[in-house]
Scaffold this motif. Structure first.
Motif, PDB file in Angstrom:
ATOM      1  N   ILE A   1      -6.132  13.708   1.993  1.00 53.16           N
ATOM      2  CA  ILE A   1      -6.132  13.338   3.414  1.00 53.16           C
ATOM      3  C   ILE A   1      -6.313  11.838   3.617  1.00 53.16           C
ATOM      4  CG2 ILE A   1      -8.611  13.775   3.693  1.00 53.16           C
ATOM      5  CD1 ILE A   1      -7.932  14.728   6.560  1.00 53.16           C
ATOM      6  N   PHE A   2      -7.139  11.192   2.749  1.00 52.85           N
ATOM      7  CA  PHE A   2      -7.342   9.754   2.892  1.00 52.85           C
ATOM      8  C   PHE A   2      -6.057   8.995   2.531  1.00 52.85           C
ATOM      9  CE2 PHE A   2     -11.639  11.397   1.982  1.00 52.85           C
ATOM     10  CZ  PHE A   2     -12.257  10.993   3.152  1.00 52.85           C
ATOM     11  N   GLY A   3      -5.358   9.502   1.521  1.00 54.57           N
ATOM     12  CA  GLY A   3      -4.100   8.878   1.143  1.00 54.57           C
ATOM     13  C   GLY A   3      -3.050   9.016   2.227  1.00 54.57           C
ATOM     14  N   VAL A   4      -3.003  10.187   2.862  1.00 51.24           N
ATOM     15  CA  VAL A   4      -2.040  10.422   3.948  1.00 51.24           C
ATOM     16  C   VAL A   4      -2.338   9.512   5.133  1.00 51.24           C
ATOM     17  CG1 VAL A   4      -1.265  12.085   5.678  1.00 51.24           C
ATOM     18  CG2 VAL A   4      -1.521  12.794   3.292  1.00 51.24           C
ATOM     19  N   ILE A   5      -3.615   9.445   5.525  1.00 49.34           N
ATOM     20  CA  ILE A   5      -3.999   8.619   6.668  1.00 49.34           C
ATOM     21  C   ILE A   5      -3.695   7.150   6.409  1.00 49.34           C
ATOM     22  CG2 ILE A   5      -5.960   7.756   8.005  1.00 49.34           C
ATOM     23  CD1 ILE A   5      -7.192  10.564   7.775  1.00 49.34           C
ATOM     24  N   LEU A   6      -4.059   6.662   5.214  1.00 50.97           N
ATOM     25  CA  LEU A   6      -3.806   5.260   4.885  1.00 50.97           C
ATOM     26  C   LEU A   6      -2.309   4.978   4.865  1.00 50.97           C
ATOM     27  CD1 LEU A   6      -5.010   2.537   4.093  1.00 50.97           C
ATOM     28  CD2 LEU A   6      -4.967   3.276   1.708  1.00 50.97           C
ATOM     29  N   ASN A   7      -1.544   5.890   4.283  1.00 50.69           N
ATOM     30  CA  ASN A   7      -0.096   5.725   4.217  1.00 50.69           C
ATOM     31  C   ASN A   7       0.514   5.621   5.614  1.00 50.69           C
ATOM     32  OD1 ASN A   7       2.710   7.239   4.361  1.00 50.69           O
ATOM     33  ND2 ASN A   7       2.570   6.366   2.308  1.00 50.69           N
ATOM     34  N   GLN A   8       0.079   6.483   6.519  1.00 48.98           N
ATOM     35  CA  GLN A   8       0.650   6.480   7.864  1.00 48.98           C
ATOM     36  C   GLN A   8       0.150   5.298   8.701  1.00 48.98           C
ATOM     37  OE1 GLN A   8       3.213   9.059   8.911  1.00 48.98           O
ATOM     38  NE2 GLN A   8       3.130   8.559   6.733  1.00 48.98           N
ATOM     39  N   LEU A   9      -1.091   4.871   8.475  1.00 51.25           N
ATOM     40  CA  LEU A   9      -1.585   3.681   9.170  1.00 51.25           C
ATOM     41  C   LEU A   9      -0.789   2.442   8.771  1.00 51.25           C
ATOM     42  CD1 LEU A   9      -5.479   4.141   8.993  1.00 51.25           C
ATOM     43  CD2 LEU A   9      -4.059   4.218  11.051  1.00 51.25           C
ATOM     44  N   ALA A  10      -0.313   2.437   7.527  1.00 47.64           N
ATOM     45  CA  ALA A  10       0.419   1.276   7.017  1.00 47.64           C
ATOM     46  C   ALA A  10       1.855   1.224   7.520  1.00 47.64           C
ATOM     47  CB  ALA A  10       0.416   1.289   5.488  1.00 47.64           C
ATOM     48  N   ARG A  11       2.283   2.220   8.274  1.00 49.90           N
ATOM     49  CA  ARG A  11       3.679   2.286   8.701  1.00 49.90           C
ATOM     50  C   ARG A  11       4.056   1.266   9.772  1.00 49.90           C
ATOM     51  NH1 ARG A  11       6.811   4.653   4.877  1.00 49.90           N
ATOM     52  NH2 ARG A  11       5.466   6.160   3.803  1.00 49.90           N
ATOM     53  N   PHE A  12       3.113   0.452  10.199  1.00 50.51           N
ATOM     54  CA  PHE A  12       3.439  -0.585  11.184  1.00 50.51           C
ATOM     55  C   PHE A  12       4.200  -1.745  10.554  1.00 50.51           C
ATOM     56  CE2 PHE A  12      -0.273  -2.527   9.244  1.00 50.51           C
ATOM     57  CZ  PHE A  12      -0.006  -3.885   9.311  1.00 50.51           C
TER      58      PHE A  12
ATOM     59  N   GLN B   1       5.457  23.067   7.984  1.00 48.25           N
ATOM     60  CA  GLN B   1       5.177  22.789   6.566  1.00 48.25           C
ATOM     61  C   GLN B   1       5.983  21.596   6.047  1.00 48.25           C
ATOM     62  OE1 GLN B   1       5.924  26.374   7.446  1.00 48.25           O
ATOM     63  NE2 GLN B   1       3.803  26.047   8.081  1.00 48.25           N
ATOM     64  N   ILE B   2       6.183  20.610   6.908  1.00 48.32           N
ATOM     65  CA  ILE B   2       6.875  19.387   6.516  1.00 48.32           C
ATOM     66  C   ILE B   2       5.835  18.400   5.993  1.00 48.32           C
ATOM     67  CG2 ILE B   2       8.272  17.443   7.333  1.00 48.32           C
ATOM     68  CD1 ILE B   2       9.421  19.343   9.455  1.00 48.32           C
ATOM     69  N   ARG B   3       6.052  17.886   4.805  1.00 46.22           N
ATOM     70  CA  ARG B   3       5.062  17.003   4.174  1.00 46.22           C
ATOM     71  C   ARG B   3       4.654  15.877   5.127  1.00 46.22           C
ATOM     72  NH1 ARG B   3       7.173  12.617   1.104  1.00 46.22           N
ATOM     73  NH2 ARG B   3       5.701  13.088  -0.569  1.00 46.22           N
ATOM     74  N   PRO B   4       3.350  15.573   5.184  1.00 47.18           N
ATOM     75  CA  PRO B   4       2.837  14.613   6.188  1.00 47.18           C
ATOM     76  C   PRO B   4       2.998  13.149   5.814  1.00 47.18           C
ATOM     77  CG  PRO B   4       1.025  15.463   4.905  1.00 47.18           C
ATOM     78  CD  PRO B   4       2.251  16.182   4.418  1.00 47.18           C
ATOM     79  N   ILE B   5       4.018  12.840   5.052  1.00 43.60           N
ATOM     80  CA  ILE B   5       4.317  11.457   4.686  1.00 43.60           C
ATOM     81  C   ILE B   5       5.653  11.106   5.334  1.00 43.60           C
ATOM     82  CG2 ILE B   5       4.734   9.823   2.816  1.00 43.60           C
ATOM     83  CD1 ILE B   5       1.899  10.852   2.867  1.00 43.60           C
ATOM     84  N   HIS B   6       5.592  10.314   6.416  1.00 40.51           N
ATOM     85  CA  HIS B   6       6.801  10.020   7.172  1.00 40.51           C
ATOM     86  C   HIS B   6       7.017   8.512   7.284  1.00 40.51           C
ATOM     87  CE1 HIS B   6       7.445  14.156   8.536  1.00 40.51           C
ATOM     88  NE2 HIS B   6       6.125  14.233   8.673  1.00 40.51           N
ATOM     89  N   HIS B   7       8.289   8.132   7.251  1.00 44.06           N
ATOM     90  CA  HIS B   7       8.651   6.730   7.489  1.00 44.06           C
ATOM     91  C   HIS B   7       8.612   6.437   8.984  1.00 44.06           C
ATOM     92  CE1 HIS B   7       9.928   6.155   3.330  1.00 44.06           C
ATOM     93  NE2 HIS B   7      10.552   7.312   3.412  1.00 44.06           N
ATOM     94  N   TYR B   8       9.252   7.308   9.744  1.00 44.68           N
ATOM     95  CA  TYR B   8       9.337   7.106  11.190  1.00 44.68           C
ATOM     96  C   TYR B   8       9.271   8.452  11.905  1.00 44.68           C
ATOM     97  CZ  TYR B   8      11.158   2.482   9.989  1.00 44.68           C
ATOM     98  OH  TYR B   8      11.315   1.222   9.473  1.00 44.68           O
TER      99      TYR B   8
ATOM    100  N   VAL C   1       0.840  -1.203   0.000  1.00 42.81           N
ATOM    101  CA  VAL C   1       0.000   0.000   0.000  1.00 42.81           C
ATOM    102  C   VAL C   1       0.874   1.252   0.000  1.00 42.81           C
ATOM    103  CG1 VAL C   1      -1.562   1.385   1.430  1.00 42.81           C
ATOM    104  CG2 VAL C   1      -2.047  -1.039   1.029  1.00 42.81           C
ATOM    105  N   ILE C   2       1.921   1.243   0.801  1.00 49.84           N
ATOM    106  CA  ILE C   2       2.838   2.394   0.855  1.00 49.84           C
ATOM    107  C   ILE C   2       3.526   2.586  -0.489  1.00 49.84           C
ATOM    108  CG2 ILE C   2       4.979   3.259   1.866  1.00 49.84           C
ATOM    109  CD1 ILE C   2       4.145   1.814   4.475  1.00 49.84           C
ATOM    110  N   HIS C   3       4.087   1.523  -1.034  1.00 51.33           N
ATOM    111  CA  HIS C   3       4.831   1.621  -2.286  1.00 51.33           C
ATOM    112  C   HIS C   3       3.931   1.939  -3.477  1.00 51.33           C
ATOM    113  CE1 HIS C   3       8.318  -0.998  -0.533  1.00 51.33           C
ATOM    114  NE2 HIS C   3       8.271   0.209  -0.032  1.00 51.33           N
ATOM    115  N   ALA C   4       2.664   1.565  -3.385  1.00 52.42           N
ATOM    116  CA  ALA C   4       1.725   1.843  -4.476  1.00 52.42           C
ATOM    117  C   ALA C   4       1.164   3.257  -4.400  1.00 52.42           C
ATOM    118  CB  ALA C   4       0.577   0.828  -4.438  1.00 52.42           C
ATOM    119  N   ALA C   5       1.461   3.986  -3.322  1.00 47.45           N
ATOM    120  CA  ALA C   5       0.972   5.359  -3.133  1.00 47.45           C
ATOM    121  C   ALA C   5      -0.546   5.423  -3.305  1.00 47.45           C
ATOM    122  CB  ALA C   5       1.666   6.316  -4.103  1.00 47.45           C
TER     123      ALA C   5
END
Length: 349
Positions: free
Chosen positions: A44-55, A252-259, A24-28
Protein backbone atom coordinates in the motif's frame (compact mmCIF):
# COMPACT_ATOMS: atom_id res chain seq x y z
CA UNK A 1 10.95 20.63 -20.44
CA UNK A 2 11.44 23.02 -23.28
CA UNK A 3 14.29 25.56 -23.23
CA UNK A 4 12.70 28.86 -22.21
CA UNK A 5 13.84 32.35 -23.14
CA UNK A 6 13.58 33.28 -19.47
CA UNK A 7 13.80 31.34 -16.23
CA UNK A 8 11.31 31.29 -13.37
CA UNK A 9 12.81 30.17 -10.09
CA UNK A 10 9.57 28.68 -8.82
CA UNK A 11 9.16 26.55 -11.93
CA UNK A 12 12.79 25.39 -11.91
CA UNK A 13 12.50 24.44 -8.23
CA UNK A 14 9.45 22.29 -8.95
CA UNK A 15 11.24 20.76 -11.94
CA UNK A 16 13.63 19.14 -9.49
CA UNK A 17 10.75 17.71 -7.43
CA UNK A 18 9.07 16.50 -10.61
CA UNK A 19 12.11 14.68 -11.97
CA UNK A 20 12.67 13.04 -8.57
CA UNK A 21 9.04 11.90 -8.74
CA UNK A 22 9.73 10.35 -12.14
CA UNK A 23 12.75 8.48 -10.77
CA UNK A 24 10.64 7.23 -7.85
CA UNK A 25 8.13 5.81 -10.34
CA UNK A 26 10.77 4.16 -12.51
CA UNK A 27 12.60 2.76 -9.48
CA UNK A 28 9.37 1.09 -8.25
CA UNK A 29 10.05 2.31 -4.71
CA UNK A 30 8.53 0.05 -2.01
CA UNK A 31 7.09 -2.17 -4.72
CA UNK A 32 7.80 -5.65 -6.06
CA UNK A 33 6.69 -5.70 -9.71
CA UNK A 34 7.02 -9.50 -9.85
CA UNK A 35 4.59 -10.04 -6.98
CA UNK A 36 2.28 -7.39 -8.41
CA UNK A 37 2.10 -9.01 -11.84
CA UNK A 38 2.09 -12.68 -10.85
CA UNK A 39 0.33 -12.69 -7.47
CA UNK A 40 -1.62 -9.44 -7.50
CA UNK A 41 0.00 -8.45 -4.21
CA UNK A 42 0.52 -4.72 -3.68
CA UNK A 43 2.38 -2.80 -0.99
CA UNK A 44 0.00 0.00 0.00
CA UNK A 45 2.87 2.41 0.74
CA UNK A 46 4.40 1.67 -2.64
CA UNK A 47 1.08 2.23 -4.40
CA UNK A 48 0.43 5.52 -2.60
CA UNK A 49 3.95 6.83 -3.26
CA UNK A 50 3.75 5.77 -6.91
CA UNK A 51 0.45 7.57 -7.43
CA UNK A 52 1.54 10.68 -5.52
CA UNK A 53 4.52 10.90 -7.88
CA UNK A 54 2.25 11.03 -10.93
CA UNK A 55 2.30 14.84 -10.97
CA UNK A 56 5.78 14.86 -12.54
CA UNK A 57 5.27 14.23 -16.25
CA UNK A 58 1.93 16.15 -16.46
CA UNK A 59 3.73 19.12 -14.86
CA UNK A 60 6.49 18.95 -17.48
CA UNK A 61 3.96 18.84 -20.32
CA UNK A 62 2.03 21.80 -18.87
CA UNK A 63 5.01 24.11 -18.36
CA UNK A 64 6.34 23.13 -21.80
CA UNK A 65 3.05 24.34 -23.30
CA UNK A 66 3.16 27.46 -21.16
CA UNK A 67 6.61 28.62 -22.26
CA UNK A 68 5.90 27.59 -25.85
CA UNK A 69 2.77 29.74 -25.72
CA UNK A 70 4.66 32.72 -24.29
CA UNK A 71 6.70 32.90 -27.47
CA UNK A 72 3.57 32.95 -29.61
CA UNK A 73 1.84 35.52 -27.44
CA UNK A 74 5.06 37.51 -27.57
CA UNK A 75 4.66 37.91 -31.31
CA UNK A 76 6.59 35.00 -32.85
CA UNK A 77 4.70 33.18 -35.64
CA UNK A 78 3.40 29.84 -34.39
CA UNK A 79 4.93 27.95 -37.31
CA UNK A 80 8.37 29.43 -36.57
CA UNK A 81 8.05 28.53 -32.88
CA UNK A 82 7.01 25.01 -33.87
CA UNK A 83 9.99 24.64 -36.24
CA UNK A 84 12.42 25.74 -33.53
CA UNK A 85 10.81 23.39 -31.01
CA UNK A 86 10.80 20.44 -33.42
CA UNK A 87 14.45 21.02 -34.32
CA UNK A 88 15.49 21.02 -30.68
CA UNK A 89 13.39 18.03 -29.60
CA UNK A 90 14.40 15.95 -32.62
CA UNK A 91 18.09 16.61 -31.96
CA UNK A 92 17.65 15.46 -28.36
CA UNK A 93 15.55 12.46 -29.39
CA UNK A 94 18.02 11.24 -32.02
CA UNK A 95 21.00 11.62 -29.69
CA UNK A 96 19.44 9.76 -26.77
CA UNK A 97 17.93 7.12 -29.04
CA UNK A 98 21.47 6.31 -30.15
CA UNK A 99 22.70 6.31 -26.55
CA UNK A 100 20.08 3.73 -25.60
CA UNK A 101 21.19 1.53 -28.48
CA UNK A 102 24.58 1.09 -26.79
CA UNK A 103 25.38 -1.91 -24.55
CA UNK A 104 25.44 0.19 -21.36
CA UNK A 105 23.97 -2.33 -18.90
CA UNK A 106 27.14 -3.40 -17.08
CA UNK A 107 25.10 -4.89 -14.23
CA UNK A 108 23.94 -7.64 -16.59
CA UNK A 109 27.39 -9.24 -16.23
CA UNK A 110 26.34 -10.45 -12.77
CA UNK A 111 23.52 -12.44 -14.32
CA UNK A 112 24.79 -13.34 -17.79
CA UNK A 113 28.56 -13.26 -17.42
CA UNK A 114 31.17 -11.08 -19.15
CA UNK A 115 29.08 -10.91 -22.33
CA UNK A 116 26.00 -9.81 -20.41
CA UNK A 117 25.89 -6.24 -21.80
CA UNK A 118 26.14 -7.53 -25.38
CA UNK A 119 23.45 -10.16 -24.75
CA UNK A 120 21.07 -7.58 -23.30
CA UNK A 121 21.88 -5.26 -26.21
CA UNK A 122 21.13 -8.03 -28.73
CA UNK A 123 17.79 -8.88 -27.10
CA UNK A 124 16.88 -5.22 -27.05
CA UNK A 125 17.70 -4.69 -30.74
CA UNK A 126 15.82 -7.88 -31.65
CA UNK A 127 12.74 -6.66 -29.78
CA UNK A 128 12.86 -3.33 -31.59
CA UNK A 129 13.20 -5.09 -34.94
CA UNK A 130 10.21 -7.30 -34.14
CA UNK A 131 8.09 -4.35 -32.97
CA UNK A 132 8.84 -1.37 -35.24
CA UNK A 133 5.94 0.59 -33.69
CA UNK A 134 8.06 0.84 -30.53
CA UNK A 135 10.49 3.02 -32.45
CA UNK A 136 7.69 5.29 -33.59
CA UNK A 137 6.12 5.78 -30.18
CA UNK A 138 8.90 5.08 -27.67
CA UNK A 139 12.13 5.13 -29.70
CA UNK A 140 14.88 2.93 -28.24
CA UNK A 141 13.95 3.40 -24.57
CA UNK A 142 10.47 3.49 -23.10
CA UNK A 143 10.97 6.78 -21.23
CA UNK A 144 11.72 8.59 -24.50
CA UNK A 145 7.98 8.45 -25.23
CA UNK A 146 7.82 11.82 -23.49
CA UNK A 147 9.77 13.52 -26.28
CA UNK A 148 7.66 11.88 -28.98
CA UNK A 149 4.43 12.82 -27.17
CA UNK A 150 5.73 16.38 -26.90
CA UNK A 151 6.27 16.45 -30.67
CA UNK A 152 2.68 15.26 -31.15
CA UNK A 153 1.42 17.99 -28.82
CA UNK A 154 3.39 20.71 -30.62
CA UNK A 155 2.27 19.51 -34.06
CA UNK A 156 -1.42 19.30 -33.13
CA UNK A 157 -1.40 22.63 -31.28
CA UNK A 158 0.42 24.43 -34.10
CA UNK A 159 -2.05 23.20 -36.73
CA UNK A 160 -5.13 24.37 -34.82
CA UNK A 161 -3.61 27.66 -33.67
CA UNK A 162 -2.45 28.42 -37.23
CA UNK A 163 -6.01 27.85 -38.44
CA UNK A 164 -7.31 30.04 -35.59
CA UNK A 165 -9.60 27.31 -34.23
CA UNK A 166 -8.42 27.17 -30.61
CA UNK A 167 -11.80 25.97 -29.33
CA UNK A 168 -11.51 22.96 -31.61
CA UNK A 169 -7.98 22.38 -30.30
CA UNK A 170 -9.33 22.24 -26.75
CA UNK A 171 -12.06 19.82 -27.82
CA UNK A 172 -9.55 17.55 -29.58
CA UNK A 173 -7.20 17.59 -26.58
CA UNK A 174 -10.05 16.61 -24.25
CA UNK A 175 -11.19 13.92 -26.68
CA UNK A 176 -7.71 12.41 -26.90
CA UNK A 177 -7.40 12.37 -23.11
CA UNK A 178 -10.79 10.74 -22.55
CA UNK A 179 -10.10 8.16 -25.25
CA UNK A 180 -6.67 7.43 -23.79
CA UNK A 181 -8.07 6.83 -20.31
CA UNK A 182 -10.99 4.68 -21.50
CA UNK A 183 -8.55 2.55 -23.48
CA UNK A 184 -6.00 2.25 -20.66
CA UNK A 185 -7.03 2.70 -17.01
CA UNK A 186 -10.73 2.09 -17.69
CA UNK A 187 -10.33 -0.55 -20.40
CA UNK A 188 -11.81 -3.39 -18.32
CA UNK A 189 -14.84 -1.42 -17.11
CA UNK A 190 -18.23 -1.31 -18.90
CA UNK A 191 -17.36 2.12 -20.35
CA UNK A 192 -13.84 1.07 -21.33
CA UNK A 193 -12.37 0.37 -24.75
CA UNK A 194 -10.29 -2.69 -25.62
CA UNK A 195 -8.34 -1.56 -28.67
CA UNK A 196 -5.13 -3.58 -28.40
CA UNK A 197 -3.05 -0.43 -28.43
CA UNK A 198 -1.08 1.12 -25.56
CA UNK A 199 -2.40 4.67 -25.38
CA UNK A 200 0.23 5.92 -22.91
CA UNK A 201 2.43 6.80 -25.86
CA UNK A 202 1.49 9.08 -28.73
CA UNK A 203 -0.76 12.16 -28.53
CA UNK A 204 -3.36 10.90 -26.06
CA UNK A 205 -2.16 12.25 -22.72
CA UNK A 206 0.48 14.90 -23.31
CA UNK A 207 -1.65 17.05 -25.61
CA UNK A 208 -4.23 18.15 -23.03
CA UNK A 209 -1.55 19.29 -20.58
CA UNK A 210 0.42 21.06 -23.29
CA UNK A 211 -2.72 22.82 -24.57
CA UNK A 212 -3.69 23.79 -21.02
CA UNK A 213 -0.22 25.29 -20.55
CA UNK A 214 -0.63 27.17 -23.82
CA UNK A 215 -3.97 28.58 -22.65
CA UNK A 216 -2.40 29.63 -19.34
CA UNK A 217 0.33 31.51 -21.20
CA UNK A 218 -2.27 34.02 -22.35
CA UNK A 219 -2.87 35.13 -18.77
CA UNK A 220 -0.59 36.99 -16.37
CA UNK A 221 0.37 34.90 -13.33
CA UNK A 222 -1.03 36.29 -10.08
CA UNK A 223 -0.56 35.52 -6.43
CA UNK A 224 -3.99 33.86 -6.49
CA UNK A 225 -2.59 31.23 -8.85
CA UNK A 226 -0.91 29.55 -5.91
CA UNK A 227 -4.16 29.04 -3.97
CA UNK A 228 -5.98 27.98 -7.12
CA UNK A 229 -3.16 25.59 -7.99
CA UNK A 230 -3.09 24.01 -4.53
CA UNK A 231 -6.88 23.63 -4.63
CA UNK A 232 -6.63 21.90 -8.00
CA UNK A 233 -3.92 19.58 -6.68
CA UNK A 234 -5.91 18.62 -3.57
CA UNK A 235 -9.10 18.05 -5.56
CA UNK A 236 -7.16 16.22 -8.25
CA UNK A 237 -5.51 13.81 -5.84
CA UNK A 238 -8.81 13.16 -4.07
CA UNK A 239 -10.46 12.29 -7.38
CA UNK A 240 -7.39 10.41 -8.65
CA UNK A 241 -7.20 8.13 -5.61
CA UNK A 242 -10.97 7.64 -5.56
CA UNK A 243 -10.75 6.42 -9.16
CA UNK A 244 -7.78 4.17 -8.41
CA UNK A 245 -9.57 2.60 -5.43
CA UNK A 246 -12.84 2.14 -7.34
CA UNK A 247 -11.10 0.53 -10.32
CA UNK A 248 -9.24 -1.86 -8.01
CA UNK A 249 -12.18 -2.67 -5.73
CA UNK A 250 -14.92 -3.16 -8.32
CA UNK A 251 -12.99 -4.26 -11.38
CA UNK A 252 -9.76 -5.76 -9.94
CA UNK A 253 -7.67 -3.38 -12.05
CA UNK A 254 -4.16 -3.03 -10.62
CA UNK A 255 -3.87 0.25 -8.65
CA UNK A 256 -0.83 1.49 -10.55
CA UNK A 257 -2.01 4.04 -13.12
CA UNK A 258 -0.29 6.56 -15.35
CA UNK A 259 -3.38 8.69 -15.87
CA UNK A 260 -6.98 8.76 -14.72
CA UNK A 261 -9.43 11.65 -15.01
CA UNK A 262 -8.24 13.34 -11.80
CA UNK A 263 -4.63 13.44 -12.99
CA UNK A 264 -5.31 16.47 -15.21
CA UNK A 265 -6.14 18.61 -12.18
CA UNK A 266 -2.97 17.48 -10.40
CA UNK A 267 -0.55 18.33 -13.22
CA UNK A 268 -2.16 21.67 -14.02
CA UNK A 269 -2.48 22.60 -10.34
CA UNK A 270 1.22 21.98 -9.65
CA UNK A 271 2.13 24.07 -12.71
CA UNK A 272 -0.13 26.94 -11.61
CA UNK A 273 1.35 26.91 -8.11
CA UNK A 274 4.89 26.94 -9.52
CA UNK A 275 4.10 29.77 -11.95
CA UNK A 276 2.22 31.91 -9.44
CA UNK A 277 3.49 35.37 -8.65
CA UNK A 278 5.24 35.16 -5.29
CA UNK A 279 5.31 31.35 -5.40
CA UNK A 280 6.86 29.85 -2.23
CA UNK A 281 8.66 27.34 -4.45
CA UNK A 282 11.61 29.68 -4.84
CA UNK A 283 14.83 28.03 -3.79
CA UNK A 284 17.89 29.07 -5.77
CA UNK A 285 19.71 25.85 -4.87
CA UNK A 286 16.75 23.72 -5.97
CA UNK A 287 16.24 25.84 -9.07
CA UNK A 288 19.87 25.37 -10.06
CA UNK A 289 19.41 21.60 -10.01
CA UNK A 290 15.95 21.89 -11.54
CA UNK A 291 17.47 23.49 -14.64
CA UNK A 292 19.18 20.13 -15.21
CA UNK A 293 15.83 18.27 -15.09
CA UNK A 294 15.73 17.43 -18.80
CA UNK A 295 19.14 15.78 -18.73
CA UNK A 296 18.37 14.00 -15.46
CA UNK A 297 15.18 12.63 -16.96
CA UNK A 298 16.99 11.42 -20.07
CA UNK A 299 19.97 9.76 -18.40
CA UNK A 300 18.62 8.35 -15.13
CA UNK A 301 17.46 4.95 -16.54
CA UNK A 302 21.09 4.07 -17.22
CA UNK A 303 21.91 4.33 -13.52
CA UNK A 304 18.70 2.63 -12.41
CA UNK A 305 19.46 -0.37 -14.62
CA UNK A 306 23.07 -0.60 -13.46
CA UNK A 307 22.18 -0.33 -9.77
CA UNK A 308 19.09 -2.54 -9.70
CA UNK A 309 21.01 -5.72 -8.81
CA UNK A 310 22.24 -4.11 -5.60
CA UNK A 311 18.61 -3.62 -4.66
CA UNK A 312 17.95 -7.34 -5.18
CA UNK A 313 21.00 -8.43 -3.19
CA UNK A 314 20.49 -6.08 -0.24
CA UNK A 315 16.75 -6.83 0.09
CA UNK A 316 16.22 -3.90 2.44
CA UNK A 317 13.27 -1.54 1.92
CA UNK A 318 15.50 1.39 2.85
CA UNK A 319 17.67 0.56 -0.13
CA UNK A 320 14.83 1.76 -2.33
CA UNK A 321 15.44 5.28 -1.05
CA UNK A 322 19.20 4.95 -1.47
CA UNK A 323 18.58 3.55 -4.95
CA UNK A 324 16.73 6.73 -5.92
CA UNK A 325 19.21 9.05 -4.21
CA UNK A 326 22.30 7.47 -5.78
CA UNK A 327 20.70 7.41 -9.23
CA UNK A 328 19.74 11.06 -8.84
CA UNK A 329 23.22 12.14 -7.70
CA UNK A 330 24.93 10.24 -10.52
CA UNK A 331 22.49 11.73 -13.03
CA UNK A 332 23.13 15.26 -11.77
CA UNK A 333 26.89 14.76 -11.91
CA UNK A 334 26.66 13.39 -15.45
CA UNK A 335 24.48 16.23 -16.72
CA UNK A 336 26.77 18.82 -15.14
CA UNK A 337 29.72 17.22 -16.91
CA UNK A 338 27.81 17.18 -20.20
CA UNK A 339 26.86 20.84 -19.81
CA UNK A 340 30.53 21.82 -20.12
CA UNK A 341 30.61 20.52 -23.71
CA UNK A 342 29.02 22.71 -26.40
CA UNK A 343 27.15 19.95 -28.24
CA UNK A 344 26.30 17.80 -25.21
CA UNK A 345 24.84 20.80 -23.43
CA UNK A 346 22.35 21.20 -26.30
CA UNK A 347 20.99 17.69 -25.72
CA UNK A 348 21.00 17.71 -21.93
CA UNK A 349 19.87 21.13 -20.61
Amino acid sequence: MSREFRRITGVDSVRLLAVIAVIVIHAAVFRDPVLENQMGQFNIFGVILNQLARFGVPFFFTVSGYFWGLKIHGGMPEVLVAKQTFKRILLILVFWSLVYLLPYNMASMLQYGPLGPLKVWYWHVRELAANPLLLLFESTSQHLWFLIALLWAVAISTAFIYLRVVKSLIAVAIGLYVFGILALAYSKTPVGLEIGFYTLTGPFFGTIFFVTGYMMSGWSPRESWFKIGVSLVVAGFAFHFAEVYWLWRDWQIRPIHHYVFGTWSIGVGVAMAALSKGSPFRSESMAGLGRLALGIYLIHPIFLENLVNLRVFLKNPLWDLVYVAVSLVLSIASVRAMSKHDFLSKVSI
